[in-house]
Design a protein around this motif. Structure first.
Motif, PDB file in Angstrom:
ATOM      1  N   ALA A  45       0.619  -1.034  -0.046  1.00 55.59           N
ATOM      2  CA  ALA A  45       0.189  -0.094   0.188  1.00 55.59           C
ATOM      3  C   ALA A  45       1.175   1.364   0.028  1.00 55.59           C
ATOM      4  CB  ALA A  45      -0.803   0.118   1.316  1.00 55.59           C
ATOM      5  N   SER A  46       0.586   2.262  -0.755  1.00 53.94           N
ATOM      6  CA  SER A  46       1.122   3.697  -0.751  1.00 53.94           C
ATOM      7  C   SER A  46       0.837   4.126   0.693  1.00 53.94           C
ATOM      8  CB  SER A  46       0.395   4.355  -1.611  1.00 53.94           C
ATOM      9  OG  SER A  46      -0.648   4.831  -1.471  1.00 53.94           O
ATOM     10  N   ILE A  47       1.746   5.132   0.995  1.00 53.41           N
ATOM     11  CA  ILE A  47       1.915   5.911   2.257  1.00 53.41           C
ATOM     12  C   ILE A  47       0.289   6.528   2.532  1.00 53.41           C
ATOM     13  CG2 ILE A  47       2.477   8.119   3.229  1.00 53.41           C
ATOM     14  CD1 ILE A  47       5.751   7.228   2.145  1.00 53.41           C
ATOM     15  N   SER A  48      -0.020   7.082   1.000  1.00 56.92           N
ATOM     16  CA  SER A  48      -1.487   7.805   1.018  1.00 56.92           C
ATOM     17  C   SER A  48      -2.623   6.844   1.370  1.00 56.92           C
ATOM     18  CB  SER A  48      -1.815   8.379  -0.120  1.00 56.92           C
ATOM     19  OG  SER A  48      -1.073   9.671  -0.413  1.00 56.92           O
ATOM     20  N   LYS A  49      -2.401   5.518   1.103  1.00 51.30           N
ATOM     21  CA  LYS A  49      -3.426   4.463   1.370  1.00 51.30           C
ATOM     22  C   LYS A  49      -3.483   4.273   2.914  1.00 51.30           C
ATOM     23  CE  LYS A  49      -4.409   2.648  -3.279  1.00 51.30           C
ATOM     24  NZ  LYS A  49      -4.440   1.460  -4.152  1.00 51.30           N
ATOM     25  N   ILE A  50      -2.206   4.169   3.442  1.00 53.19           N
ATOM     26  CA  ILE A  50      -1.927   3.745   4.977  1.00 53.19           C
ATOM     27  C   ILE A  50      -2.458   4.840   5.592  1.00 53.19           C
ATOM     28  CG2 ILE A  50      -0.232   3.304   6.657  1.00 53.19           C
ATOM     29  CD1 ILE A  50       1.533   1.862   4.579  1.00 53.19           C
ATOM     30  N   ILE A  51      -2.439   6.188   5.243  1.00 50.28           N
ATOM     31  CA  ILE A  51      -3.061   7.216   6.108  1.00 50.28           C
ATOM     32  C   ILE A  51      -4.601   7.083   5.971  1.00 50.28           C
ATOM     33  CG2 ILE A  51      -3.197   9.674   6.276  1.00 50.28           C
ATOM     34  CD1 ILE A  51       0.115   9.881   5.636  1.00 50.28           C
ATOM     35  N   ASN A  52      -4.843   6.936   5.050  1.00 54.59           N
ATOM     36  CA  ASN A  52      -6.464   6.843   4.745  1.00 54.59           C
ATOM     37  C   ASN A  52      -6.944   5.660   5.441  1.00 54.59           C
ATOM     38  OD1 ASN A  52      -7.832   8.590   2.748  1.00 54.59           O
ATOM     39  ND2 ASN A  52      -5.905   7.915   1.441  1.00 54.59           N
ATOM     40  N   ALA A  53      -6.315   4.632   5.703  1.00 55.56           N
ATOM     41  CA  ALA A  53      -6.801   3.502   6.726  1.00 55.56           C
ATOM     42  C   ALA A  53      -6.628   4.220   8.033  1.00 55.56           C
ATOM     43  CB  ALA A  53      -5.888   2.310   6.273  1.00 55.56           C
ATOM     44  N   CYS A  54      -5.443   4.706   8.318  1.00 49.08           N
ATOM     45  CA  CYS A  54      -5.537   5.307   9.765  1.00 49.08           C
ATOM     46  C   CYS A  54      -6.771   6.390   9.985  1.00 49.08           C
ATOM     47  CB  CYS A  54      -3.963   5.992   9.969  1.00 49.08           C
ATOM     48  SG  CYS A  54      -2.497   5.101  10.066  1.00 49.08           S
ATOM     49  N   ILE A  55      -7.103   7.110   9.329  1.00 48.78           N
ATOM     50  CA  ILE A  55      -8.136   8.094   9.314  1.00 48.78           C
ATOM     51  C   ILE A  55      -9.161   7.384   9.393  1.00 48.78           C
ATOM     52  CG2 ILE A  55      -9.731   9.804   8.115  1.00 48.78           C
ATOM     53  CD1 ILE A  55      -6.917  10.751   6.761  1.00 48.78           C
ATOM     54  N   ASP A  56      -9.714   6.200   8.721  1.00 44.58           N
ATOM     55  CA  ASP A  56     -10.829   5.471   8.913  1.00 44.58           C
ATOM     56  C   ASP A  56     -10.925   4.721  10.012  1.00 44.58           C
ATOM     57  OD1 ASP A  56     -11.585   5.897   6.176  1.00 44.58           O
ATOM     58  OD2 ASP A  56     -11.154   4.265   5.164  1.00 44.58           O
ATOM     59  N   ASP A  57      -9.890   4.235  10.584  1.00 44.34           N
ATOM     60  CA  ASP A  57      -9.715   3.610  12.049  1.00 44.34           C
ATOM     61  C   ASP A  57     -10.301   4.649  13.034  1.00 44.34           C
ATOM     62  OD1 ASP A  57      -8.983   1.248  13.570  1.00 44.34           O
ATOM     63  OD2 ASP A  57      -7.508   2.815  14.574  1.00 44.34           O
ATOM     64  N   LEU A  58      -9.679   5.720  13.000  1.00 44.14           N
ATOM     65  CA  LEU A  58     -10.036   6.949  13.896  1.00 44.14           C
ATOM     66  C   LEU A  58     -11.747   7.155  13.832  1.00 44.14           C
ATOM     67  CD1 LEU A  58      -9.365   9.078  15.948  1.00 44.14           C
ATOM     68  CD2 LEU A  58      -9.268  10.766  13.983  1.00 44.14           C
ATOM     69  N   ILE A  59     -12.073   7.191  12.497  1.00 46.90           N
ATOM     70  CA  ILE A  59     -13.640   7.688  12.185  1.00 46.90           C
ATOM     71  C   ILE A  59     -14.533   6.392  12.774  1.00 46.90           C
ATOM     72  CG2 ILE A  59     -15.263   7.693  10.535  1.00 46.90           C
ATOM     73  CD1 ILE A  59     -12.929   9.335   8.821  1.00 46.90           C
ATOM     74  N   GLU A  60     -13.844   5.178  12.588  1.00 48.32           N
ATOM     75  CA  GLU A  60     -14.891   4.193  13.173  1.00 48.32           C
ATOM     76  C   GLU A  60     -14.593   4.076  14.684  1.00 48.32           C
ATOM     77  OE1 GLU A  60     -14.177  -0.738  13.345  1.00 48.32           O
ATOM     78  OE2 GLU A  60     -13.827   0.424  11.242  1.00 48.32           O
ATOM     79  N   LYS A  61     -13.355   4.050  15.348  1.00 49.43           N
ATOM     80  CA  LYS A  61     -13.453   3.907  16.648  1.00 49.43           C
ATOM     81  C   LYS A  61     -13.494   5.287  17.496  1.00 49.43           C
ATOM     82  CE  LYS A  61      -9.865   0.258  16.270  1.00 49.43           C
ATOM     83  NZ  LYS A  61      -8.667  -0.223  16.318  1.00 49.43           N
ATOM     84  N   GLU A  62     -13.476   6.463  16.872  1.00 49.65           N
ATOM     85  CA  GLU A  62     -13.644   7.786  17.402  1.00 49.65           C
ATOM     86  C   GLU A  62     -12.738   7.495  18.608  1.00 49.65           C
ATOM     87  OE1 GLU A  62     -17.202  10.247  18.308  1.00 49.65           O
ATOM     88  OE2 GLU A  62     -18.284   9.175  16.642  1.00 49.65           O
ATOM     89  N   ASN A  63     -11.560   7.286  18.506  1.00 49.33           N
ATOM     90  CA  ASN A  63     -10.455   7.174  19.517  1.00 49.33           C
ATOM     91  C   ASN A  63      -9.818   8.524  19.526  1.00 49.33           C
ATOM     92  OD1 ASN A  63      -8.834   6.770  21.724  1.00 49.33           O
ATOM     93  ND2 ASN A  63      -7.338   5.222  20.451  1.00 49.33           N
ATOM     94  N   VAL A  64     -10.453   9.676  19.670  1.00 59.33           N
ATOM     95  CA  VAL A  64      -9.713  10.889  19.544  1.00 59.33           C
ATOM     96  C   VAL A  64      -8.962  11.273  21.020  1.00 59.33           C
ATOM     97  CG1 VAL A  64      -9.889  13.555  19.490  1.00 59.33           C
ATOM     98  CG2 VAL A  64     -11.375  11.707  18.164  1.00 59.33           C
ATOM     99  N   GLN A  65      -7.717  11.197  20.995  1.00 59.14           N
ATOM    100  CA  GLN A  65      -6.708  11.206  22.006  1.00 59.14           C
ATOM    101  C   GLN A  65      -5.866  12.586  21.748  1.00 59.14           C
ATOM    102  OE1 GLN A  65      -4.908   7.952  24.028  1.00 59.14           O
ATOM    103  NE2 GLN A  65      -6.108   6.793  22.812  1.00 59.14           N
ATOM    104  N   LEU A  66      -5.496  13.533  22.737  1.00 59.68           N
ATOM    105  CA  LEU A  66      -4.358  14.350  22.367  1.00 59.68           C
ATOM    106  C   LEU A  66      -3.086  13.946  22.909  1.00 59.68           C
ATOM    107  CD1 LEU A  66      -6.382  17.529  23.529  1.00 59.68           C
ATOM    108  CD2 LEU A  66      -6.136  16.727  21.307  1.00 59.68           C
ATOM    109  N   TYR A  67      -1.998  14.210  21.987  1.00 57.91           N
ATOM    110  CA  TYR A  67      -0.966  13.616  22.271  1.00 57.91           C
ATOM    111  C   TYR A  67       0.297  14.979  22.582  1.00 57.91           C
ATOM    112  CZ  TYR A  67      -2.239   9.046  20.658  1.00 57.91           C
ATOM    113  OH  TYR A  67      -3.127   8.204  20.464  1.00 57.91           O
ATOM    114  N   THR A  68       1.221  14.803  23.510  1.00 59.70           N
ATOM    115  CA  THR A  68       1.987  15.829  23.764  1.00 59.70           C
ATOM    116  C   THR A  68       3.057  16.100  22.692  1.00 59.70           C
ATOM    117  OG1 THR A  68       3.452  14.493  25.123  1.00 59.70           O
ATOM    118  CG2 THR A  68       1.814  15.889  26.294  1.00 59.70           C
TER     119      THR A  68
END
Length: 115
Positions: free
Chosen positions: A38-61
């Protein structure tokens, strides 16, 4: 479940330039070149889809000495639309949500010893 369920449906693609922590980008690049077909863009899209699905919105320092570099990536319109919904819900910019999405997946892979 069909074997074709592994693929995304056709969508409009939008090119965006975003700042990504260099360390995270290097890890995504490693995944793209060595682990996944998978391309870098496809991996980033998969990361985004995971966040959308799980709504695991955490703030990082932010690391004091970490560099953020600009990268041009291709995002799916559906993912951007869903990120905008999360933006409204949590009051966090789309760019920060993308960063959170990438960070969540990288931390998960490191925890599972896959990276």
């Amino acid at each position: 479940m069909s074997v074709l369920d592994r693929f995304w449906e056709h969508d409009i693609l939008i090119q965006k330039t975003i700042e990504i922590e260099s360390n995270l980008y290097d890890k995504i690049e490693y995944l793209s070149e060595n682990i996944y077909d998978a391309s870098i863009s496809k991996i980033i899209n998969a990361c985004i889809d995971d966040l959308i699905e799980k709504e695991n919105v955490q703030l990082y320092t932010k690391e004091d000495n970490e560099l953020f570099t600009k990268h041009s990536i291709i995002l799916r319109k559906r993912s951007l639309d869903n990120l905008n919904l999360l933006k409204e819900k949590y009051g966090i910019s789309v760019y920060k949500l993308i960063y959170i999405a990438i960070k969540n997946v990288i931390l998960e892979l490191e925890k599972e010893k896959k990276l």
